[in-house]
Enzyme design. Structure first.
Site, PDB file in Angstrom:
ATOM      1  N   GLY A  64       4.032  -3.350  -8.444  1.00  0.00           N
ATOM      2  CA  GLY A  64       3.679  -4.727  -9.360  1.00  0.00           C
ATOM      3  C   GLY A  64       3.167  -6.041  -8.198  1.00  0.00           C
ATOM      4  O   GLY A  64       3.137  -6.835  -8.912  1.00  0.00           O
ATOM      5  N   TRP A  66       0.293  -6.721  -6.562  1.00  0.00           N
ATOM      6  CA  TRP A  66      -1.609  -6.893  -7.151  1.00  0.00           C
ATOM      7  C   TRP A  66      -1.944  -7.746  -8.408  1.00  0.00           C
ATOM      8  O   TRP A  66      -2.349  -8.424  -8.529  1.00  0.00           O
ATOM      9  CB  TRP A  66      -2.231  -5.364  -7.062  1.00  0.00           C
ATOM     10  CG  TRP A  66      -2.416  -4.911  -5.573  1.00  0.00           C
ATOM     11  CD1 TRP A  66      -2.183  -4.932  -4.589  1.00  0.00           C
ATOM     12  CD2 TRP A  66      -3.753  -4.321  -5.464  1.00  0.00           C
ATOM     13  NE1 TRP A  66      -2.507  -4.440  -3.412  1.00  0.00           N
ATOM     14  CE2 TRP A  66      -3.916  -3.988  -4.037  1.00  0.00           C
ATOM     15  CE3 TRP A  66      -4.888  -3.589  -5.811  1.00  0.00           C
ATOM     16  CZ2 TRP A  66      -4.799  -3.102  -3.256  1.00  0.00           C
ATOM     17  CZ3 TRP A  66      -5.807  -3.350  -5.471  1.00  0.00           C
ATOM     18  CH2 TRP A  66      -6.207  -2.731  -3.747  1.00  0.00           C
ATOM     19  N   ASP A  84       0.427   2.588 -13.996  1.00  0.00           N
ATOM     20  CA  ASP A  84       1.181   3.851 -12.928  1.00  0.00           C
ATOM     21  C   ASP A  84       2.649   4.947 -13.567  1.00  0.00           C
ATOM     22  O   ASP A  84       2.394   4.388 -14.582  1.00  0.00           O
ATOM     23  CB  ASP A  84       2.097   2.199 -12.236  1.00  0.00           C
ATOM     24  CG  ASP A  84       2.249   3.682 -11.239  1.00  0.00           C
ATOM     25  OD1 ASP A  84       2.091   2.497  -9.830  1.00  0.00           O
ATOM     26  OD2 ASP A  84       3.140   4.407 -10.216  1.00  0.00           O
ATOM     27  N   ASP A 100       0.682   9.509 -16.016  1.00  0.00           N
ATOM     28  CA  ASP A 100      -0.061   9.880 -14.982  1.00  0.00           C
ATOM     29  C   ASP A 100      -2.519   9.283 -15.343  1.00  0.00           C
ATOM     30  O   ASP A 100      -2.433   9.959 -16.366  1.00  0.00           O
ATOM     31  CB  ASP A 100       0.366  11.765 -15.415  1.00  0.00           C
ATOM     32  CG  ASP A 100      -1.009  12.487 -13.815  1.00  0.00           C
ATOM     33  OD1 ASP A 100      -1.382  11.416 -13.347  1.00  0.00           O
ATOM     34  OD2 ASP A 100      -0.223  13.271 -13.933  1.00  0.00           O
ATOM     35  N   ASP A 124      -5.432   1.057  -6.478  1.00  0.00           N
ATOM     36  CA  ASP A 124      -4.321   1.228  -4.536  1.00  0.00           C
ATOM     37  C   ASP A 124      -3.526   2.743  -5.087  1.00  0.00           C
ATOM     38  O   ASP A 124      -2.245   2.957  -4.480  1.00  0.00           O
ATOM     39  CB  ASP A 124      -3.525   0.541  -4.665  1.00  0.00           C
ATOM     40  CG  ASP A 124      -2.858  -0.237  -3.135  1.00  0.00           C
ATOM     41  OD1 ASP A 124      -3.269   0.353  -2.715  1.00  0.00           O
ATOM     42  OD2 ASP A 124      -1.520  -0.794  -3.293  1.00  0.00           O
ATOM     43  N   LYS A 164      -8.611   2.339  -3.092  1.00  0.00           N
ATOM     44  CA  LYS A 164      -7.965   3.192  -1.499  1.00  0.00           C
ATOM     45  C   LYS A 164      -8.165   4.775  -1.470  1.00  0.00           C
ATOM     46  O   LYS A 164      -7.671   5.035  -2.569  1.00  0.00           O
ATOM     47  CB  LYS A 164      -5.870   3.095  -1.710  1.00  0.00           C
ATOM     48  CG  LYS A 164      -5.976   3.399  -0.500  1.00  0.00           C
ATOM     49  CD  LYS A 164      -4.533   2.846  -0.165  1.00  0.00           C
ATOM     50  CE  LYS A 164      -3.192   3.519  -1.204  1.00  0.00           C
ATOM     51  NZ  LYS A 164      -2.059   2.296  -0.648  1.00  0.00           N
TER      52      LYS A 164
HETATM   53  C1  LIG Z   1       0.762   1.999  -3.048  1.00  0.00           C
HETATM   54  S1  LIG Z   1       1.619   2.107  -4.744  1.00  0.00           S
HETATM   55  C2  LIG Z   1       0.713   0.692  -4.923  1.00  0.00           C
HETATM   56  C3  LIG Z   1       1.238  -0.931  -4.431  1.00  0.00           C
HETATM   57  C4  LIG Z   1       0.842  -1.944  -5.542  1.00  0.00           C
HETATM   58  N1  LIG Z   1      -0.711  -2.036  -5.622  1.00  0.00           N
HETATM   59  C5  LIG Z   1       1.490  -2.822  -5.515  1.00  0.00           C
HETATM   60  O1  LIG Z   1       0.817  -4.066  -5.112  1.00  0.00           O
HETATM   61  O2  LIG Z   1       2.740  -3.637  -6.280  1.00  0.00           O
HETATM   62  C6  LIG Z   1       1.069   3.391  -5.191  1.00  0.00           C
HETATM   63  C7  LIG Z   1       1.192   3.848  -6.943  1.00  0.00           C
HETATM   64  O3  LIG Z   1       0.066   5.302  -6.672  1.00  0.00           O
HETATM   65  C8  LIG Z   1       0.929   5.281  -8.110  1.00  0.00           C
HETATM   66  N2  LIG Z   1       0.710   6.528  -8.494  1.00  0.00           N
HETATM   67  C9  LIG Z   1       0.423   7.707  -6.987  1.00  0.00           C
HETATM   68  N3  LIG Z   1      -0.446   8.330  -8.139  1.00  0.00           N
HETATM   69  C10 LIG Z   1      -0.384   8.442 -10.042  1.00  0.00           C
HETATM   70  C11 LIG Z   1      -1.106   8.628 -10.936  1.00  0.00           C
HETATM   71  N4  LIG Z   1      -2.025   9.851 -10.468  1.00  0.00           N
HETATM   72  N5  LIG Z   1      -1.504   8.124 -11.900  1.00  0.00           N
HETATM   73  C12 LIG Z   1      -0.826   7.418 -11.837  1.00  0.00           C
HETATM   74  N6  LIG Z   1       0.025   6.567 -10.734  1.00  0.00           N
HETATM   75  C13 LIG Z   1      -0.336   6.760  -9.471  1.00  0.00           C
HETATM   76  C14 LIG Z   1       2.542   5.125  -7.833  1.00  0.00           C
HETATM   77  O4  LIG Z   1       3.566   6.044  -8.607  1.00  0.00           O
HETATM   78  C15 LIG Z   1       2.619   4.069  -6.931  1.00  0.00           C
HETATM   79  O5  LIG Z   1       3.474   3.232  -7.656  1.00  0.00           O
END
Ligand SMILES: C[S@@+](CC[C@H](N)C(=O)[O-])C[C@H]1O[C@@H](n2cnc3c(N)ncnc32)[C@H](O)[C@@H]1O
Length: 215
Positions: A64, A66, A84, A100, A124, A164
């Site tokens: 969280g 961002w 997420d 998802d 991200d 990203k």
């Molecule tokens: C690097 S973290 C993001 C950090 C976030 N921007 C922050 O500032 O806290 C990447 C996130 O992408 C999510 N993610 C990965 N694949 C996903 C998907 N198919 N659908 C939704 N979220 C996804 C993961 O659950 C993870 O929480």
């Protein structure tokens, strides 16, 4: 932190790196739940995208940070929607959709909850890395493509897109495709992104909106 017992060399190195990481310390002081906030902050300090965005979608938002930065920098009246796989407690006023993003039904439900076109789509999203660079690259490119497709369906004319990726070969094609739809597209590696990481952001500015009508 003090941990007793034997630790592998790689765990010790990981812990040492964490303890020395200035962005982690800063995140604690500034009240961000993760150091990722500073990557977005660097992007926003350069391109000034948050303040003027009335509607923002934050993809891959957990835990969280961002979201926190969006709520701190956007106007109070802006709509912030976070997505997420994982559930988390978003800041007040942020709408969280858990699921998802690759699921068509989730994307449609998300579109239905938006109040019209979006000014900023920021992704991200990252898969859990397997340590196999080619596989990790392909998996994040699939998420990036899904985010791009969503951005094309929802962005207002002039809107912006941050995504990203992990570098690995296919990003050049992706960048070229973005150039057809945005006036300016560039790679951005924040200083807060670890230099040894293949992570990089693509910042796509000023959406051309070929759609015949805005939804
Ligand atoms: C690097 S973290 C993001 C950090 C976030 N921007 C922050 O500032 O806290 C990447 C996130 O992408 C999510 N993610 C990965 N694949 C996903 C998907 N198919 N659908 C939704 N979220 C996804 C993961 O659950 C993870 O929480």
């Amino acid at each position: 932190m003090k941990i007793s017992g034997k630790m592998s060399l790689s765990s010790r190195m990981w812990l040492d790196r964490r303890e020395r990481d200035p962005y982690l310390k800063k995140a604690r002081t500034d009240g961000y739940c993760s150091r990722a906030a500073y990557k977005l902050m660097e992007i926003d300090d350069k391109f000034h995208l948050i303040k003027r965005a009335k509607s923002i979608v934050d993809l891959g938002a957990a835990p969280g940070s961002w979201c926190q930065l969006f709520s701190r920098r956007a106007e109070k009246t802006s709509q912030i929607t976070a997505v997420d796989l994982r559930n988390f407690q978003p800041p007040d006023g942020v709408l969280l959709v858990t699921g998802d993003f690759e699921d068509d039904d989730l994307r449609q439900a998300l579109i239905n909850r938006l109040n019209g076109a979006v000014d900023l789509v920021a992704s991200d999203m990252a898969p859990t890395t397997l340590g196999h660079p080619r596989t990790d690259h392909l998996r994040i490119m699939r998420l990036a493509e899904a985010a791009y497709s969503f951005a094309q369906d929802t962005l207002a004319r002039g809107g912006n897109f941050i995504v990203k990726i992990f570098q690995g070969g296919d990003e050049k094609c992706f960048l070229d495709s973005l150039k057809n739809n945005f006036h300016k597209v560039l790679f951005f590696k924040p200083k807060s992104s670890r230099s040894e990481s293949s992570e990089i952001y693509i910042v796509a500015l000023d959406f051309k909106a070929h759609r015949e009508f805005d939804f």
